[in-house]
Design an enzyme around this catalytic site. Structure first.
Site, PDB file in Angstrom:
ATOM      1  N   ASP A 341       0.849  -1.177   0.000  1.00 55.50           N
ATOM      2  CA  ASP A 341       0.000   0.000   0.000  1.00 55.50           C
ATOM      3  C   ASP A 341       0.885   1.227   0.000  1.00 55.50           C
ATOM      4  O   ASP A 341       2.034   1.159   0.408  1.00 55.50           O
ATOM      5  CB  ASP A 341      -0.767   0.095   1.330  1.00 55.50           C
ATOM      6  CG  ASP A 341      -1.926  -0.835   1.362  1.00 55.50           C
ATOM      7  OD1 ASP A 341      -2.377  -1.246   0.299  1.00 55.50           O
ATOM      8  OD2 ASP A 341      -2.379  -1.142   2.484  1.00 55.50           O
ATOM      9  N   ASP A 637      -4.817  -3.443   4.750  1.00 56.58           N
ATOM     10  CA  ASP A 637      -5.314  -3.009   6.052  1.00 56.58           C
ATOM     11  C   ASP A 637      -6.829  -3.124   6.177  1.00 56.58           C
ATOM     12  O   ASP A 637      -7.356  -3.199   7.265  1.00 56.58           O
ATOM     13  CB  ASP A 637      -4.855  -1.568   6.359  1.00 56.58           C
ATOM     14  CG  ASP A 637      -5.085  -0.637   5.171  1.00 56.58           C
ATOM     15  OD1 ASP A 637      -5.830  -1.026   4.249  1.00 56.58           O
ATOM     16  OD2 ASP A 637      -4.534   0.475   5.171  1.00 56.58           O
ATOM     17  N   ASP A 641      -9.284  -6.330   1.879  1.00 63.48           N
ATOM     18  CA  ASP A 641      -7.943  -6.813   1.570  1.00 63.48           C
ATOM     19  C   ASP A 641      -7.758  -8.270   1.989  1.00 63.48           C
ATOM     20  O   ASP A 641      -6.827  -8.935   1.542  1.00 63.48           O
ATOM     21  CB  ASP A 641      -6.886  -5.968   2.300  1.00 63.48           C
ATOM     22  CG  ASP A 641      -6.786  -4.568   1.740  1.00 63.48           C
ATOM     23  OD1 ASP A 641      -7.078  -4.403   0.537  1.00 63.48           O
ATOM     24  OD2 ASP A 641      -6.432  -3.646   2.488  1.00 63.48           O
TER      25      ASP A 641
HETATM   26  P1  ATP Z   1      -3.731   2.814  -0.010  1.00 66.25           P
HETATM   27  O1  ATP Z   1      -4.454   1.786  -0.789  1.00 66.25           O
HETATM   28  O2  ATP Z   1      -2.365   3.072  -0.500  1.00 66.25           O
HETATM   29  O3  ATP Z   1      -3.804   2.679   1.472  1.00 66.25           O
HETATM   30  P2  ATP Z   1      -5.717   4.839   0.039  1.00 66.25           P
HETATM   31  O4  ATP Z   1      -5.722   5.046   1.493  1.00 66.25           O
HETATM   32  O5  ATP Z   1      -5.744   6.046  -0.836  1.00 66.25           O
HETATM   33  O6  ATP Z   1      -4.456   4.147  -0.461  1.00 66.25           O
HETATM   34  P3  ATP Z   1      -8.382   4.030   0.136  1.00 66.25           P
HETATM   35  O7  ATP Z   1      -8.450   4.217   1.584  1.00 66.25           O
HETATM   36  O8  ATP Z   1      -9.035   2.896  -0.505  1.00 66.25           O
HETATM   37  O9  ATP Z   1      -6.906   3.932  -0.348  1.00 66.25           O
HETATM   38  O10 ATP Z   1      -8.913   5.380  -0.500  1.00 66.25           O
HETATM   39  C1  ATP Z   1      -9.223   5.482  -1.844  1.00 66.25           C
HETATM   40  C2  ATP Z   1      -9.640   6.883  -2.164  1.00 66.25           C
HETATM   41  O11 ATP Z   1     -10.847   7.186  -1.492  1.00 66.25           O
HETATM   42  C3  ATP Z   1      -8.647   7.944  -1.701  1.00 66.25           C
HETATM   43  O12 ATP Z   1      -7.674   8.194  -2.660  1.00 66.25           O
HETATM   44  C4  ATP Z   1      -9.534   9.147  -1.474  1.00 66.25           C
HETATM   45  O13 ATP Z   1      -9.736   9.823  -2.693  1.00 66.25           O
HETATM   46  C5  ATP Z   1     -10.833   8.525  -1.040  1.00 66.25           C
HETATM   47  N1  ATP Z   1     -10.930   8.531   0.413  1.00 66.25           N
HETATM   48  C6  ATP Z   1     -10.061   8.030   1.294  1.00 66.25           C
HETATM   49  N2  ATP Z   1     -10.473   8.206   2.542  1.00 66.25           N
HETATM   50  C7  ATP Z   1     -11.641   8.828   2.479  1.00 66.25           C
HETATM   51  C8  ATP Z   1     -12.589   9.275   3.440  1.00 66.25           C
HETATM   52  N3  ATP Z   1     -12.392   9.087   4.729  1.00 66.25           N
HETATM   53  N4  ATP Z   1     -13.685   9.891   3.007  1.00 66.25           N
HETATM   54  C9  ATP Z   1     -13.902  10.072   1.698  1.00 66.25           C
HETATM   55  N5  ATP Z   1     -13.058   9.667   0.756  1.00 66.25           N
HETATM   56  C10 ATP Z   1     -11.952   9.062   1.105  1.00 66.25           C
END
Ligand code: ATP
Length: 905
Positions: A341, A637, A641
């Site tokens: 990630d 996480d 996943d």
């Molecule tokens: P990784 O997979 O590397 O952990 P990530 O944290 O960006 O990356 P996700 O948590 O799946 O992956 O988030 C995907 C997308 O959703 C983010 O890029 C963001 O645009 C949006 N996002 C993340 N957190 C929130 C939230 N709390 N509320 C609204 N949108 C969110």
């Protein structure tokens, strides 16, 4: 007002009809207010009554059982029998000495097994689950074991449910109950009391959440009605306890040991028959053959491997890598690809808002707000937000102001702080406009929506990835009404921010005269009015760059898989050295979905960055990599996943910010969520595997030396070189301490410059077999040469000399095999002090058996002259010199594998 608390019932049987009762009635009966939870002292009181919320572990053996195990070995029993028989017909000292040695052997075995058990128990303790609980009005994260009936537990997607709960409040709650019911479809939950007289199956008690099952979606608040062995899981716990704890290596070694045992028994039979034919006493020959079998059958190998793995796993905790499945310690060294990630693993996950962009105007925290649209964007960011307040009070005593701390996803806490910088307090906004309904965040949808009372109707705030939110916006919000929206240009601004490595969120709102039906919430995320974009910065971890470099030199390919924007992903990947150029290929989730399996398998060889991937696609990436022969470690996480974590060769979960579900599915947990820790764990895994190999090489070479000595003597017409007591003694002192001290051997130089070991490679690869037989033959040959010479030159002490050569040559052997390639003088004697100590102690013990007069009759030894001892030492040194020569030959033979700076293609 908190209702007065009736004393909770003791005797403790939990209500088995909780699903038929009204949740608030139950709470009242339990003496708890669902809005504030129990008070800490009340909880402590109840803990005394109800005990810990833990399942009993039936698989742990007590010390007595462990000790008894040590005597269960068939060969040991035979030896005991033979010793007793020999005592009855001959000398009693023989019997006693053999008994003492068997007991000492058992004690060593016991201590090893005990240490391994302790190490594993400590690891399990560390891996224990936590729960979010409301106590005294505050949200606390506590070990799940301290929960008591009456506690109010907060659940969110990814949580493993910590106790049996009667649900009080839910938002779209879905639970995977397969662990308990075997039913793989997730169950949508409700809070109303159920009716009916017929007993309901667990799966039908939809207003309950059961310990051990997991939240796949939504959030909830529940009342603990049963803990520990009183939970439904507790009732079946005994049935679940079928965990096979042996590792593939142990199983292979055990199978191999059985075959080897047969061979050794064959040899022992020959030794016995030849001896008797040559006129030796049958009893002596029987005891010799049995002692040889006891000494040479490697029955302890799997046990020692456990010790090495368990001690290794314990050491790995010190570098923040918690091993959940022991086999992964031995396979870590084979990893060829690490799929990681981005957020939190490669980056610090310490987000803060860099800027807010609304209607073309920028605002940076600290500046005055340029417009009402900016203000409304911040309000939305604070309200459409799951961060919760910890230590929920700002104290203002006139001098000090205790700032609130926020618990939750760093994206969300960053937004709360941005709102605070703009003059909006989430606590106040929440109080004024509480959330009445929601569509929770989910990384597949990449957005979330919350509903709040506003005026006569309701307002819905939506926040999420720009590509997910913008297509649902039809206008730009302004305080005076809707304005036209140029989606394309907003999206272009979002992309430009992403290309700087920023995470961009879009915020929008919509008015609703009435609350939409819960089932239709998804559909109402449309016709939104855009508010603005907020860009968050999440700097790369400082140590990640070096870790990426280490990976590459170790022949391991780092691959980034993120839910974030492709431009953000590429900018970070480039900064960390995962890719070299700014036009490196990025495969997005949408593109990936269109590739068939075969094409994907080709693409994975080139692609180092996957962006906007939803977690369900991770499993395809893992499978494609595995199809190309890669051995994959994959981080994760979230709830979604879990399948990919299970599928990966090494599933790696986040200990700080990960969900329970991900942790359950993984074999390694990063306590610091840090990419560099994976690389450190791989290094540690390689070291442990090397040390297992060294131990096996050492123990089996010694055994082979003992067998050659006894087996070849009659063929060379020499008398039996050693008495049973000598054989048993050598086995005891050599395998015990020095062998274990090999666990402390530091990593070989260049351990991270060699390519990953193929996972199917035999433990004996690289000529180890030949070396075991060859060096064993050398030891046997030296013993017999000394024997022949001593007899020929009339030295009466020849047997003591053979005995001494055999022990000392194993000491020089263990020092020489500390490295597979490097000479001992370069390692330095002090670099493994436990081993040095063990060797010196063994030497001292050996001298004691020779020179302490009262031990002479027991060990059937005689004091050696200085010259005789010198000859023994010289013979033992030959072993050291030959092994060093063998290592030098190996060094010259494969210089390429050791060349430090050559990253593999
Ligand atoms: P990784 O997979 O590397 O952990 P990530 O944290 O960006 O990356 P996700 O948590 O799946 O992956 O988030 C995907 C997308 O959703 C983010 O890029 C963001 O645009 C949006 N996002 C993340 N957190 C929130 C939230 N709390 N509320 C609204 N949108 C969110």
């Amino acid at each position: 007002m908190v209702p007065e608390a009736p004393a909770p019932r003791s005797g403790i049987p939990p209500p088995d009809n909780a699903h038929l009762r009204d949740a608030r009635d139950l709470a009242r009966e339990q003496g708890v207010d669902p809005r504030t939870g129990l008070h800490d002292d009340e909880a402590a009181q109840r803990a005394l009554q109800h005990g810990a919320n833990e399942l009993q572990d039936h698989s742990r053996r007590g010390p007595l059982a462990l000790l008894a195990d040590q005597f269960k070995d068939f060969m040991v029993l035979v030896l005991l029998g033979a010793a007793i028989v020999s005592g009855m017909v001959g000398e009693l000292t023989d019997t006693l000495v053999i008994l003492v040695i068997v007991v000492l052997n058992a004690v060593i075995g016991f201590v090893q097994a005990w240490r391994a058990d302790q190490a594993m128990a400590a690891l399990r303790q560390l891996a224990a689950a936590h729960a979010t609980v409301l106590r005294g009005g505050e949200v606390q994260v506590v070990p799940a074991s301290v929960l008591v009936p009456g506690d109010i537990v907060l659940l969110e997607a990814g949580n493993q449910i910590p106790a049996d709960l009667r649900l009080i409040e839910i938002a779209q709650l879905q639970v995977d109950e397969s662990a308990l019911t075997g039913e793989s479809v997730t169950v949508a939950k409700q809070t109303d009391a159920l009716t009916g007289d017929a007993p309901l199956a667990l799966g039908d008690r939809v207003n309950m959440a059961f310990k051990g099952t997991t939240v796949t979606h939504g959030r909830a608040r529940g009342l603990v009605v049963a803990t520990g062995m009183h939970t439904e899981l507790g009732k079946v716990a005994a049935l679940l306890d079928t965990d096979d704890r042996s590792t593939p290596l142990q199983r292979r070694l055990a199978a191999f040991g059985k075959r080897l045992a047969l061979a050794v028994l064959g040899i022992c039979a020959i030794v016995f028959v030849v001896g008797v034919l040559r006129g030796e006493a049958p009893l002596l020959m029987a005891l010799t053959a049995i002692s040889l079998a006891v000494a040479a059958i490697p029955e302890a190998l799997p046990a020692v491997v456990t010790v090495l793995l368990a001690l290794g796993a314990r050491r790995m905790v010190a570098i923040n890598a918690l091993v959940r499945r022991l086999p992964s310690v031995e396979t870590l060294g084979s990893v060829t690809t690490i799929c990681t990630d981005k957020t939190g693993t490669l980056t610090q996950n310490r987000m803060h808002a860099e800027l807010l962009l609304a209607q073309g105007q920028r605002w940076t925290p600290g500046d005055p707000l340029p417009s009402a649209v900016h203000a409304e964007t911040l309000r939305a960011a604070a309200l459409c937000n799951d961060a919760s307040h910890q230590g929920a009070h700002d104290e203002d005593d006139g001098h000090t102001h205790v700032p609130a701390t926020w618990l939750g996803d760093p994206t969300e806490t960053a937004l709360v702080l941005a709102a605070h910088a703009g003059g909006f307090e989430k606590t106040e906004l929440d109080a004024a406009q509480p959330r009445v309904q929601e569509q929770p965040f989910d990384s597949g949808r990449k957005r979330m929506t919350t509903f709040h009372k506003e005026g006569a109707g309701f307002v819905a705030y939506t926040k999420g990835a720009p590509e997910s939110v913008l297509p649902r916006c039809t206008a730009q919000w302004t305080p005076d009404g809707s304005a036209p929206l140029d989606s394309a240009s907003v999206l272009a601004s979002a992309d430009a921010l992403a290309a700087q490595g920023l995470r961009v969120l879009a915020l929008a709102r919509r008015n609703h005269p009435r609350l939409p039906d819960t089932n239709a919430i998804d559909a109402v995320e449309s016709q939104l009015e855009l508010l603005g974009l907020i860009a968050l910065i999440d700097p790369p971890r400082p140590e990640a760059k070096a870790a990426v470099r280490d990976c590459i030199t170790a022949g391991i390919t780092p691959v980034m898989i993120t839910g974030d924007h492709p431009a953000t992903a590429r900018a970070i990947a480039r900064r960390l050295g995962i890719v070299g150029s700014s036009d490196a290929p990025v495969l997005t989730g949408v593109e990936l979905a269109e590739l068939d399996t075969a094409t994907l398998a080709q693409r994975v060889e080139q692609v180092r960055i996957y962006a906007r991937v939803d977690p369900a696609q991770k499993i395809r990436i893992v499978e494609a990599l595995q199809a190309r022969g890669h051995f994959v470690a994959m981080t994760g996480d979230g709830v979604n996943d879990a399948p990919a974590l299970k599928r990966a060769d090494i599933g790696v979960a986040m200990g700080k910010n990960g969900t329970d579900v991900a942790r359950e599915a993984s074999s390694l947990v990063l306590l610091d969520d840090n990419f560099a820790t994976i690389v450190a764990a791989v290094k540690e895994g390689r070291r442990i595997y090397d040390n297992i190999r060294k131990f096996v090489r050492y123990a089996m070479t010694g055994n082979s030396g003992e067998i050659w000595t006894i087996f070849l003597a009659p063929l060379l017409t020499l008398p039996i070189p050693l008495l049973p007591i000598h054989i048993l003694w050598v086995n005891l002192v050599t395998d015990g301490l020095p062998g274990l001290a090999l666990a402390a051997e530091p990593a070989e130089r260049g351990i991270m410059q060699r390519p990953p070991r193929p996972p199917t490679e035999s433990l004996f690869a690289g000529g180890m077999w030949q070396s075991i037989l060859g060096i064993g033959l050398l030891i046997g040959g030296l013993c017999l040469a000394v024997q022949a010479w001593a007899i020929a030159t009339g030295h009466a002490h020849w047997q003591t000399m053979v005995f001494t050569v055999l022990t000392l040559s194993q000491m020089t052997l263990v020092m020489a095999i500390r490295s597979e390639t490097e000479p001992l003088w370069r390692l330095g004697l002090a670099s493994n002090r436990p081993l040095l100590g063990a060797v010196l102690l063994t030497f001292a013990l050996q001298m004691a058996t020779i020179y302490l007069p009262w031990l002479n009759p027991i060990f059937k030894t005689e004091p050696l002259s200085a010259a005789e001892l010198g000859i023994c030492l010289a013979a033992a040194m030959v072993v050291y010199v030959v092994v060093e020569l063998e290592k030098a030959w190996r060094r010259n033979r494969r210089p390429a594998a050791m060349a430090p700076d050559e990253p593999p293609a």
